[in-house]
Write a protein that holds these residues in place. Sequence first.
Motif, PDB file in Angstrom:
ATOM      1  N   ILE A  28      42.089  27.666  32.450  1.00 30.67           N
ATOM      2  CA  ILE A  28      41.291  28.715  31.806  1.00 30.67           C
ATOM      3  C   ILE A  28      42.089  29.396  30.700  1.00 30.67           C
ATOM      4  CG2 ILE A  28      40.217  30.972  32.158  1.00 30.67           C
ATOM      5  CD1 ILE A  28      38.516  28.780  33.264  1.00 30.67           C
ATOM      6  N   LEU A  29      43.350  29.724  30.985  1.00 33.45           N
ATOM      7  CA  LEU A  29      44.194  30.382  29.979  1.00 33.45           C
ATOM      8  C   LEU A  29      44.382  29.497  28.753  1.00 33.45           C
ATOM      9  CD1 LEU A  29      47.021  31.948  32.212  1.00 33.45           C
ATOM     10  CD2 LEU A  29      44.984  33.084  31.308  1.00 33.45           C
ATOM     11  N   ILE A  30      44.651  28.228  29.016  1.00 29.24           N
ATOM     12  CA  ILE A  30      44.884  27.296  27.918  1.00 29.24           C
ATOM     13  C   ILE A  30      43.630  27.090  27.071  1.00 29.24           C
ATOM     14  CG2 ILE A  30      45.372  24.884  27.362  1.00 29.24           C
ATOM     15  CD1 ILE A  30      47.265  24.869  29.786  1.00 29.24           C
ATOM     16  N   THR A  35      46.240  35.144  27.417  1.00 29.92           N
ATOM     17  CA  THR A  35      47.462  35.274  28.196  1.00 29.92           C
ATOM     18  C   THR A  35      47.252  35.845  29.587  1.00 29.92           C
ATOM     19  OG1 THR A  35      47.903  37.451  27.230  1.00 29.92           O
ATOM     20  CG2 THR A  35      48.855  35.536  26.117  1.00 29.92           C
ATOM     21  N   GLY A  36      46.061  36.342  29.886  1.00 29.42           N
ATOM     22  CA  GLY A  36      45.817  36.888  31.207  1.00 29.42           C
ATOM     23  C   GLY A  36      44.340  37.137  31.442  1.00 29.42           C
ATOM     24  N   ILE A  37      43.949  37.155  32.722  1.00 26.45           N
ATOM     25  CA  ILE A  37      42.553  37.417  33.075  1.00 26.45           C
ATOM     26  C   ILE A  37      42.484  38.221  34.369  1.00 26.45           C
ATOM     27  CG2 ILE A  37      41.520  35.434  31.927  1.00 26.45           C
ATOM     28  CD1 ILE A  37      41.504  33.988  34.600  1.00 26.45           C
ATOM     29  N   PRO A  38      41.451  39.046  34.518  1.00 27.29           N
ATOM     30  CA  PRO A  38      41.222  39.720  35.794  1.00 27.29           C
ATOM     31  C   PRO A  38      40.613  38.755  36.809  1.00 27.29           C
ATOM     32  CG  PRO A  38      39.560  40.380  34.201  1.00 27.29           C
ATOM     33  CD  PRO A  38      40.509  39.472  33.475  1.00 27.29           C
ATOM     34  N   ILE A  39      40.857  39.057  38.073  1.00 28.81           N
ATOM     35  CA  ILE A  39      40.348  38.235  39.168  1.00 28.81           C
ATOM     36  C   ILE A  39      39.376  39.076  39.990  1.00 28.81           C
ATOM     37  CG2 ILE A  39      40.967  36.858  41.186  1.00 28.81           C
ATOM     38  CD1 ILE A  39      42.038  35.719  38.578  1.00 28.81           C
ATOM     39  N   LYS A  40      38.264  38.465  40.384  1.00 22.11           N
ATOM     40  CA  LYS A  40      37.259  39.170  41.171  1.00 22.11           C
ATOM     41  C   LYS A  40      36.845  38.302  42.357  1.00 22.11           C
ATOM     42  CE  LYS A  40      33.391  37.426  38.414  1.00 22.11           C
ATOM     43  NZ  LYS A  40      32.198  37.776  37.601  1.00 22.11           N
ATOM     44  N   ASP A  41      36.069  38.900  43.283  1.00 25.77           N
ATOM     45  CA  ASP A  41      35.515  38.093  44.368  1.00 25.77           C
ATOM     46  C   ASP A  41      34.086  37.681  44.011  1.00 25.77           C
ATOM     47  OD1 ASP A  41      33.853  40.289  44.835  1.00 25.77           O
ATOM     48  OD2 ASP A  41      34.967  40.971  46.591  1.00 25.77           O
ATOM     49  N   ASN A  42      33.404  37.075  44.928  1.00 23.77           N
ATOM     50  CA  ASN A  42      32.064  36.557  44.644  1.00 23.77           C
ATOM     51  C   ASN A  42      31.015  37.645  44.451  1.00 23.77           C
ATOM     52  OD1 ASN A  42      32.875  33.863  44.720  1.00 23.77           O
ATOM     53  ND2 ASN A  42      32.638  33.745  46.947  1.00 23.77           N
ATOM     54  N   GLN A  43      31.361  38.891  44.782  1.00 23.09           N
ATOM     55  CA  GLN A  43      30.459  40.024  44.564  1.00 23.09           C
ATOM     56  C   GLN A  43      30.837  40.832  43.319  1.00 23.09           C
ATOM     57  OE1 GLN A  43      31.474  39.363  48.013  1.00 23.09           O
ATOM     58  NE2 GLN A  43      29.568  38.208  47.908  1.00 23.09           N
ATOM     59  N   TYR A  46      36.588  43.818  41.848  1.00 18.85           N
ATOM     60  CA  TYR A  46      37.940  43.576  41.334  1.00 18.85           C
ATOM     61  C   TYR A  46      38.918  43.264  42.459  1.00 18.85           C
ATOM     62  CZ  TYR A  46      42.572  44.710  39.482  1.00 18.85           C
ATOM     63  OH  TYR A  46      43.913  44.684  39.146  1.00 18.85           O
ATOM     64  N   GLN A  47      39.747  42.233  42.241  1.00 23.71           N
ATOM     65  CA  GLN A  47      40.763  41.853  43.223  1.00 23.71           C
ATOM     66  C   GLN A  47      42.183  41.939  42.673  1.00 23.71           C
ATOM     67  OE1 GLN A  47      39.969  40.932  46.568  1.00 23.71           O
ATOM     68  NE2 GLN A  47      38.082  41.888  45.838  1.00 23.71           N
ATOM     69  N   GLY A  48      42.347  41.708  41.386  1.00 22.80           N
ATOM     70  CA  GLY A  48      43.685  41.732  40.804  1.00 22.80           C
ATOM     71  C   GLY A  48      43.669  41.208  39.390  1.00 22.80           C
ATOM     72  N   ILE A  49      44.846  40.976  38.857  1.00 20.90           N
ATOM     73  CA  ILE A  49      44.970  40.450  37.498  1.00 20.90           C
ATOM     74  C   ILE A  49      46.111  39.445  37.487  1.00 20.90           C
ATOM     75  CG2 ILE A  49      46.625  42.133  36.554  1.00 20.90           C
ATOM     76  CD1 ILE A  49      44.510  42.324  34.164  1.00 20.90           C
ATOM     77  N   ILE A  50      45.995  38.438  36.646  1.00 26.23           N
ATOM     78  CA  ILE A  50      47.028  37.405  36.579  1.00 26.23           C
ATOM     79  C   ILE A  50      47.273  37.038  35.123  1.00 26.23           C
ATOM     80  CG2 ILE A  50      45.390  35.488  36.835  1.00 26.23           C
ATOM     81  CD1 ILE A  50      47.530  34.105  38.586  1.00 26.23           C
ATOM     82  N   THR A  51      48.543  36.878  34.767  1.00 25.50           N
ATOM     83  CA  THR A  51      48.926  36.524  33.405  1.00 25.50           C
ATOM     84  C   THR A  51      49.845  35.307  33.448  1.00 25.50           C
ATOM     85  OG1 THR A  51      50.951  37.853  33.313  1.00 25.50           O
ATOM     86  CG2 THR A  51      48.861  38.974  32.811  1.00 25.50           C
TER      87      THR A  51
END
Length: 281
Positions: A28-30, A35-43, A46-51
């Motif tokens: 996805i990043l490529i 350089t980074g995206i937020p992470i969520k659950d199926n609802q 917000y769950q976190g962020i990753i770079t």
Amino acid sequence: MDYKVADIMTRDPLCYTVPSSISEIIKILIKNNITGIPIKDNQNRYQGIITRRDIFYNPDETQTALVMRKAPTVNENDPINVAAGQLYEQKKRHIAVVNDNNELTGILTPQNFLNIIREKYAKVKVKEVMEYISVPCWEDTPLSVVLLMMNLSQIYSFPVVNRAGKFTGLVTDRDIFDKVKMYQTLESTESGIADDEDPWSWDGIKNVFTYFIAKSNITVPDIPVKKLKVGNPQVIYMESDLEDAVKLMAQKNYNQLPVLTGHGDIYGMLYDIEIMKILKD
């Protein structure tokens, strides 16, 4: 006008879900050159962020949930000084925006704040907001040593100087990637990229190059940094007005600028994150 986060945030950002694998995140990043995206659950909570740098510092993990940072968020109704303060305190370039139900609604980076800083703090001098450490790099330093400096210091852009200490250019992590040689033995099971995949995989791979360095899948040429430095980078001066710096950052999408004295000597580096302090206070 008293700005709220909702007034400046990037709405409906590209995001991904858990559970998922790191190889999925890398693709996805490529593909999107981010350089980074937020992470969520199926609802959509917000769950976190990753770079890319979170991935680099956890090279042996394969699951997103084990690599993402459960970083604090801001609410879309918060004043922007709260969000600026969070960016500054976290020393990270991404912060997720949520609503009252903890649903992901947006994302902020320093770029979102630059026009307001230019509007409100135009005549503040550049030297007055600088506070981060800047590390000069001798132009005959081997690339392998520069890479080690970046990894240990977590500083990814160095002003380059000659033997006399005179500023001669700039080197960033992406400049190094442009000179590396990718091994043909890159393991698709680790990288998520197979030999027959779309060309964008190879064109965009520099976005997460540190991941592959950590996996020992690339080799750094035995050349000095002067062979790949940006020889005439955009610069700003210590006595310049802040509006000049943020205008350049906004137009060119720069994260940092070399700062020179009136005599053309290196004074330091101006980073977009440190500018956030001016809104925080």
